[in-house]
Design an enzyme around this catalytic site. Structure first.
Site, mmCIF file in Angstrom:
data_model
loop_
_atom_site.group_PDB
_atom_site.id
_atom_site.type_symbol
_atom_site.label_atom_id
_atom_site.label_comp_id
_atom_site.label_asym_id
_atom_site.label_seq_id
_atom_site.Cartn_x
_atom_site.Cartn_y
_atom_site.Cartn_z
ATOM 1 N N ARG A 98 0.883 -1.172 0.000
ATOM 2 C CA ARG A 98 0.000 0.000 0.000
ATOM 3 C C ARG A 98 0.911 1.210 0.000
ATOM 4 N NH1 ARG A 98 -5.424 1.264 3.379
ATOM 5 N NH2 ARG A 98 -6.132 -0.104 1.722
ATOM 6 N N HIS A 125 -7.112 0.796 -6.670
ATOM 7 C CA HIS A 125 -7.333 -0.121 -5.543
ATOM 8 C C HIS A 125 -7.944 -1.400 -6.115
ATOM 9 C CE1 HIS A 125 -7.678 -1.480 -1.565
ATOM 10 N NE2 HIS A 125 -8.554 -0.633 -1.053
ATOM 11 N N GLN A 128 -9.889 -4.075 -3.977
ATOM 12 C CA GLN A 128 -11.207 -3.583 -3.563
ATOM 13 C C GLN A 128 -12.231 -3.807 -4.673
ATOM 14 O OE1 GLN A 128 -12.079 -1.915 -0.472
ATOM 15 N NE2 GLN A 128 -14.080 -2.421 -1.303
ATOM 16 N N ASP A 219 -17.343 6.966 -1.676
ATOM 17 C CA ASP A 219 -16.100 6.814 -0.896
ATOM 18 C C ASP A 219 -15.834 8.158 -0.223
ATOM 19 O OD1 ASP A 219 -13.646 5.941 0.113
ATOM 20 O OD2 ASP A 219 -12.583 6.075 -1.805
ATOM 21 N N CYS A 259 -16.424 1.409 0.127
ATOM 22 C CA CYS A 259 -15.253 0.561 0.395
ATOM 23 C C CYS A 259 -14.853 0.583 1.863
ATOM 24 C CB CYS A 259 -14.087 1.018 -0.474
ATOM 25 S SG CYS A 259 -13.661 2.744 -0.221
ATOM 26 N N ARG A 287 -13.460 -8.870 0.674
ATOM 27 C CA ARG A 287 -12.034 -8.573 0.516
ATOM 28 C C ARG A 287 -11.209 -9.818 0.813
ATOM 29 N NH1 ARG A 287 -10.134 -3.431 1.024
ATOM 30 N NH2 ARG A 287 -8.220 -4.407 0.289
HETATM 31 N N1 NVA Z 1 -10.014 6.572 -1.345
HETATM 32 C C1 NVA Z 1 -9.649 6.122 -0.027
HETATM 33 C C2 NVA Z 1 -9.837 4.649 0.086
HETATM 34 C C3 NVA Z 1 -9.489 4.046 1.412
HETATM 35 C C4 NVA Z 1 -9.661 2.573 1.424
HETATM 36 C C5 NVA Z 1 -8.205 6.533 0.264
HETATM 37 O O1 NVA Z 1 -7.365 6.409 -0.632
HETATM 38 O O2 NVA Z 1 -7.929 6.977 1.371
HETATM 39 N N1 CP Z 2 -11.274 -0.465 1.961
HETATM 40 C C1 CP Z 2 -10.012 -0.527 2.447
HETATM 41 O O1 CP Z 2 -9.040 -0.715 1.725
HETATM 42 O O2 CP Z 2 -9.949 -0.392 3.795
HETATM 43 P P1 CP Z 2 -8.623 -0.193 4.650
HETATM 44 O O3 CP Z 2 -8.078 1.160 4.340
HETATM 45 O O4 CP Z 2 -9.094 -0.313 6.089
HETATM 46 O O5 CP Z 2 -7.639 -1.275 4.302
#
Ligand code: NVA
Ligand code: CP
Length: 301
Positions: A98, A125, A128, A219, A259, A287
């Site tokens: 990540r 992502h 997801q 989101d 998500c 997931r």
């Molecule tokens: N769009 C959000 C998704 C988190 C799972 C982010 O990147 O923070």
């Molecule tokens: N949806 C998702 O990726 O959640 P987290 O940020 O908790 O991993």
């Protein structure tokens, strides 16, 4: 497919991955297929679902997962990502990352001899989106309906656009001007859609977008890394809050998706996310199954 950095990498495997995910969910797969395998999990940003579902998923597959925060790794002190990839490839059988910048994940993969899985970047992502499509299949039966993403044209939105285009699902993105999805992703999606028959549109007209919607997805307005723009975003996104008025514009049997993590009072409200149309907990559960499918596909001998 050697790595899963973008859904474009999986355009010929998406259906197989979804089938595998359903088989894992229904306990139809062999026991511990990744016995003795190790997954390194590098996190540059926070996570609840991604971290826990990958770690639990790897244990269920018979392997081991290592949680590695970049604060504790030498990357945090300036070691090149390419050196990290080369060293890690000598120990582990797969790397999930990540990252703040998508380019870093690409560089990691270019220098890794083991599969690399994108666990979220600023651009995409993909894990997801696989879980989301599994959830839509479970609740709607197929991908013939219309998915409407309301809000920020962000990483989650970009991956949903690609997977919809691959699977032939119509998708509309309703976002304020200036928050459209990535232009390169849209171009790729239009090529994929011309083969699958999906209609992909981007608009700031929420009402038009939500007409005939079978799935309403939103989101957060402020993704990880966008914190400096918080005040501006709060103002500009308020008309895009998915509340009962917006849900009423969709089909009566539309499902609500997110998500997670969600902020009640911003992109949605408790009455919607905790209401009868919401499928967010099925999404969160999937997931685990979708990622087991990805790890199995990429890491099994
Ligand atoms: N769009 C959000 C998704 C988190 C799972 C982010 O990147 O923070
Ligand atoms: N949806 C998702 O990726 O959640 P987290 O940020 O908790 O991993």
């Amino acid at each position: 497919m050697k790595h899963l950095l973008s859904l474009c990498d999986a355009q010929n495997q998406v259906q197989e991955l979804l089938d595998l995910a359903m088989r894992f969910k229904n306990s139809q797969m062999e026991e511990k297929p990744l016995d003795n395998k190790t997954l390194a999990m590098i996190f540059q940003k926070s996570s609840t679902r991604t971290r826990v579902s990958f770690e639990v998923g790897m244990a269920q597959l018979g392997g081991t997962a290592l949680y590695l925060s970049t604060n504790d790794l030498q990357i945090g002190r300036g070691e090149p990502i390419s050196d990290t990839a080369k060293a890690m490839s000598r120990y582990v059988d797969g790397i999930m990352i990540r990252a703040l910048k998508h380019e870093d994940v690409v560089e990691l993969a270019e220098n890794s001899t083991v599969p690399v899985i994108n666990g979220l970047t600023d651009l995409e992502h993909p894990c997801q989106a696989l879980a989301d499509m599994q959830t839509i299949k479970e609740h709607k039966g197929d991908f013939k309906g219309k998915l409407v993403f309301v809000g920020d044209g962000n990483n989650v939105c970009n991956s949903l656009i690609l997977i919809s285009a691959i699977l032939g699902m119509d998708m509309a993105v309703a976002c304020p001007q200036g928050y459209e999805p990535n232009i390169k992703i849209l171009k790729k999606a239009h090529i994929l859609a011309s083969r699958s028959g999906a209609q992909i549109e981007v608009t700031s007209d929420i009402k038009a977008a939500l007409k005939n919607a079978d799935v309403v997805y939103t989101d957060v307005w402020v993704s990880m890394g966008d914190e400096e723009e918080e005040e501006k975003r709060m103002r500009e996104f308020m008309p895009f809050q998915v509340n009962q008025n917006l849900m009423a514009l969709a089909n009566d049997d539309a499902i609500f998706m997110h998500c997670l993590p969600a902020i009640r009072g911003q992109e949605t409200i408790a009455e919607v996310i905790d209401g009868p149309q919401s499928v967010v907990w099925d999404q969160a559960e999937n997931r685990l199954h979708a990622q087991k499918a990805v790890m199995y596909y990429l890491m099994k001998d």
